[in-house]
Design a protein around this motif. Structure first.
Motif, short mmCIF file in Angstrom:
data_model
loop_
_atom_site.label_atom_id
_atom_site.label_comp_id
_atom_site.label_asym_id
_atom_site.label_seq_id
_atom_site.Cartn_x
_atom_site.Cartn_y
_atom_site.Cartn_z
N TYR A 20 0.83 -1.20 0.00
CA TYR A 20 0.00 0.00 0.00
C TYR A 20 0.87 1.26 0.00
CZ TYR A 20 -3.87 -3.10 1.35
OH TYR A 20 -4.81 -4.10 1.39
N VAL A 21 1.99 1.18 0.72
CA VAL A 21 2.90 2.31 0.83
C VAL A 21 4.31 1.85 0.47
CG1 VAL A 21 3.78 4.16 2.33
CG2 VAL A 21 1.49 3.24 2.71
N ASP A 22 5.02 2.66 -0.26
CA ASP A 22 6.44 2.41 -0.56
C ASP A 22 7.13 2.03 0.76
OD1 ASP A 22 9.24 2.83 -0.70
OD2 ASP A 22 9.03 4.37 -2.24
N PRO A 23 7.74 0.83 0.87
CA PRO A 23 8.31 0.38 2.14
C PRO A 23 9.33 1.35 2.75
CG PRO A 23 8.17 -1.45 0.60
CD PRO A 23 7.81 -0.23 -0.17
N GLU A 24 10.16 1.98 1.91
CA GLU A 24 11.13 2.92 2.46
C GLU A 24 10.42 4.17 3.01
OE1 GLU A 24 15.40 2.19 0.34
OE2 GLU A 24 14.04 3.57 -0.68
N LYS A 25 9.35 4.57 2.35
CA LYS A 25 8.60 5.73 2.84
C LYS A 25 7.81 5.35 4.10
CE LYS A 25 7.26 8.58 -0.32
NZ LYS A 25 6.53 9.26 -1.42
N LEU A 26 7.25 4.14 4.12
CA LEU A 26 6.53 3.68 5.30
C LEU A 26 7.45 3.66 6.52
CD1 LEU A 26 4.03 2.44 6.67
CD2 LEU A 26 4.81 0.20 5.85
N ALA A 27 8.70 3.28 6.33
CA ALA A 27 9.65 3.25 7.43
C ALA A 27 9.83 4.64 8.03
CB ALA A 27 10.99 2.70 6.96
N ILE A 28 9.74 5.68 7.19
CA ILE A 28 9.82 7.06 7.67
C ILE A 28 8.52 7.43 8.38
CG2 ILE A 28 10.05 9.47 7.01
CD1 ILE A 28 12.63 7.98 6.65
N PHE A 29 7.39 7.17 7.74
CA PHE A 29 6.09 7.49 8.33
C PHE A 29 5.94 6.86 9.71
CE2 PHE A 29 3.74 7.81 3.95
CZ PHE A 29 4.42 8.97 3.67
N LEU A 77 14.31 16.97 14.00
CA LEU A 77 13.62 15.67 14.08
C LEU A 77 13.60 14.97 12.73
CD1 LEU A 77 10.67 16.67 16.43
CD2 LEU A 77 12.56 15.14 16.98
N LEU A 78 13.48 15.73 11.65
CA LEU A 78 13.54 15.12 10.32
C LEU A 78 14.90 14.47 10.08
CD1 LEU A 78 11.68 17.87 8.28
CD2 LEU A 78 10.86 15.56 8.69
N ALA A 79 15.94 15.13 10.54
CA ALA A 79 17.29 14.56 10.40
C ALA A 79 17.41 13.27 11.21
CB ALA A 79 18.33 15.57 10.85
N LYS A 80 16.82 13.25 12.42
CA LYS A 80 16.84 12.04 13.24
C LYS A 80 16.09 10.90 12.58
CE LYS A 80 17.44 14.02 17.86
NZ LYS A 80 16.85 14.15 19.23
N ALA A 81 15.08 11.27 11.79
CA ALA A 81 14.28 10.25 11.09
C ALA A 81 14.96 9.77 9.81
CB ALA A 81 12.89 10.82 10.76
N GLY A 82 16.15 10.29 9.52
CA GLY A 82 16.93 9.82 8.37
C GLY A 82 16.76 10.64 7.11
N LEU A 83 16.17 11.82 7.21
CA LEU A 83 15.96 12.67 6.04
C LEU A 83 17.00 13.78 6.01
CD1 LEU A 83 12.08 12.93 6.39
CD2 LEU A 83 13.30 11.66 4.64
N LYS A 84 17.75 13.85 4.91
CA LYS A 84 18.80 14.86 4.78
C LYS A 84 18.84 15.38 3.36
CE LYS A 84 21.64 12.77 8.42
NZ LYS A 84 22.96 12.17 8.78
N ASP A 85 19.23 16.64 3.24
CA ASP A 85 19.36 17.27 1.92
C ASP A 85 20.82 17.14 1.47
OD1 ASP A 85 19.17 18.74 -0.38
OD2 ASP A 85 18.92 20.69 0.62
N ILE A 86 21.12 16.02 0.83
CA ILE A 86 22.50 15.74 0.44
C ILE A 86 22.97 16.63 -0.70
CG2 ILE A 86 24.10 13.94 -0.37
CD1 ILE A 86 23.03 13.45 2.43
N TYR A 117 -3.19 5.30 -0.38
CA TYR A 117 -2.89 6.72 -0.13
C TYR A 117 -1.62 6.79 0.71
CZ TYR A 117 -4.32 6.36 4.78
OH TYR A 117 -4.39 6.02 6.11
N GLU A 118 -1.06 8.00 0.79
CA GLU A 118 0.10 8.23 1.66
C GLU A 118 -0.29 9.07 2.87
OE1 GLU A 118 3.76 7.94 -1.57
OE2 GLU A 118 3.16 9.93 -0.82
N ALA A 119 -1.00 10.17 2.63
CA ALA A 119 -1.43 11.04 3.73
C ALA A 119 -2.80 11.60 3.42
CB ALA A 119 -0.42 12.17 3.94
N VAL A 120 -3.51 11.98 4.47
CA VAL A 120 -4.87 12.52 4.34
C VAL A 120 -5.02 13.71 5.28
CG1 VAL A 120 -7.34 12.08 4.68
CG2 VAL A 120 -5.90 10.27 3.79
N LEU A 121 -5.70 14.75 4.79
CA LEU A 121 -6.17 15.85 5.64
C LEU A 121 -7.69 15.79 5.59
CD1 LEU A 121 -5.64 18.45 7.31
CD2 LEU A 121 -5.72 19.72 5.16
#
Length: 326
Positions: free
Chosen positions: A65-74, A133-142, A208-212
Motif C-alpha cells: 500500500y505504501v512504498d516500504p522505504e517511505k513507510l519506514a519514515i512514516f 527531528l527530520l534529520a533524526k528520522a533519516g531525512l537529509k538534503d545531500i 494513499y500516503e497522507a490525508v487531511l
C-alpha cells in the motif's frame, strides 16, 4: 454571505448554527441593529486531522500500500512530530479562520471540557525543531536543492496528501501546510477528490500516503468512539482493522480503552483517558491541526436560548424555546 447566512440576516430563519468564519464576520458588522445575537462558542468537537498511512499490507496484486522505504519514515514518531512542528496552526487560524478557530494538539478537541487533557505536550510551530527531528528520522538534503532525500538511493522525499474538494477553508489549509512543509524540505503534493472517494481510500482500499480530513463526533464521551480508538476498529484512521496491534503503544491504548469502557468510576475513567491522550500526544499517529469554532446566531425574539458546542447547538432544548411577538 452564503444562502443560509443571507436567510438569517433577512429574518427568514430564527436561528443558525452553520455559520463559517467569513459569514460570522459579516453578520457581526450588522449586529449593532439589535435584530439578532451572535456568539462564538469556542472550539467545536470536530477537528481537521492529518495522518499517514501506516498500513504495512499489500493489495490483491501483491503491491505494498505504501512504498516500504517511505513507510519506514512514516512509522517513526520523530517524523510525525517533525511534521506537526512544521505546521503553523496560529497562522492558519488567523489567515483562514479569521481568528475563529482553535489550534489542536491531541485526539479530542479542547472544546470537550469534560474529557480534554490540557496537560498533553504540544508540538507547536517550531521549524528548527522540525528540521532536527527530520534529520533524526533519516531525512537529509545531500545535494543542497532544498528537498530532503530518503532511502538507499536518496530519493527526493515527497508526500501525496489527499483532501476532500469543496471546502474552501480546508483547501486553503492544505496549501498553507504545503508551504510550511516546503520550508523544512518536505515536498507535499495535494490531491483533491470527492469526500466519499477520500474516505474510501483510507477506509477500504488503503491506497494513499497522507490525508487531511475533518473528523466530527456527536458526543463528548470517548466510549462512543471505541471503533476509533481500538486498533481493530474500522475507523482507526492510520491503520484500521488490525488483526493485532501493530505497535506496543497501540496495544497499551487498546488495554486502556478496554479499562475505560468497563469502568463506572468517573475519576478513574478520566485518569485512564488522560493516559490515552498522553500516549497519542507522544506517538502522534494522527496530527491534530484546527478545530473550527462553533459560531451561532439567533433572533432577538427567540428566548431561552442555551448554546452548546454539541449539535444541534441551539435546538437541543427546543421544547423550552419561546418566540416573542415581533
Amino acid at each position: 454571505l452564503n444562502a443560509g447566512a443571507l436567510r438569517f440576516q433577512s429574518g427568514e430563519i430564527d436561528v443558525t448554527y452553520q455559520v463559517n468564519a467569513e459569514n460570522y464576520a459579516s453578520l457581526r458588522r450588522a449586529q449593532k441593529q439589535g435584530r439578532y445575537h451572535l456568539q462564538d462558542l469556542g472550539a467545536g468537537l470536530a477537528i481537521d486531522f492529518l495522518w499517514f498511512n501506516l498500513n504495512p499490507g499489500k493489495n490483491s496484486a501483491g503491491k505494498p500500500y505504501v512504498d516500504p522505504e517511505k513507510l519506514a519514515i512514516f512509522d517513526r514518531a520523530e517524523f510525525r512530530r517533525a511534521f506537526s512542528h512544521a505546521i503553523n496552526r496560529d497562522g492558519i487560524t488567523k489567515s483562514i479562520y479569521l481568528g475563529l478557530g482553535t489550534p489542536q494538539y491531541g485526539p479530542i478537541s479542547s472544546g470537550n471540557k469534560v474529557w480534554y487533557n490540557p496537560g498533553i505536550p504540544r508540538t507547536e510551530y517550531n521549524p528548527e525543531r522540525a528540521k532536527e527531528l527530520l534529520a533524526k528520522a533519516g531525512l537529509k538534503d545531500i545535494n543542497g536543492d532544498g528537498i530532503l532525500e530518503f532511502g538507499a538511493n536518496r530519493r527526493p522525499f515527497e508526500i501525496s496528501m489527499l483532501i476532500a474538494r469543496g471546502n474552501a477553508a480546508r483547501e486553503l489549509m492544505a496549501q498553507v501546510i504545503q508551504q510550511d512543509l516546503g520550508k523544512v524540505g518536505v515536498r507535499v503534493l495535494i490531491q483533491a477528490l470527492l469526500q466519499n472517494e477520500v474516505a474510501a481510500r483510507w477506509l477500504n482500499s488503503f491506497e494513499y500516503e497522507a490525508v487531511l480530513f475533518r473528523i466530527g463526533v456527536t458526543d463528548v464521551v470517548p466510549d462512543l468512539q471505541t471503533d476509533f480508538w481500538y486498533s481493530r476498529g474500522e475507523t482507526h484512521l492510520w491503520h484500521p482493522k488490525q488483526a493485532k496491534p501493530q505497535h506496543a503503544w497501540e496495544s497499551e491504548t487498546d488495554s486502556l480503552v478496554a479499562r475505560l469502557v468497563s469502568d463506572i468510576n468517573p475519576a478513574s475513567r478520566k485518569k485512564t483517558f488522560n493516559q490515552v491522550q498522553e500516549i497519542w500526544a507522544r506517538e502522534l499517529p494522527v496530527i491534530a491541526t484546527i478545530a473550527p469554532n462553533v459560531l451561532v446566531g439567533w433572533k432577538s425574539t427567540v428566548g431561552n436560548i442555551r448554546p452548546s458546542v454539541l449539535a444541534p447547538h441551539l435546538l437541543w432544548n427546543a421544547e423550552e424555546l419561546t418566540i416573542r411577538s415581533r
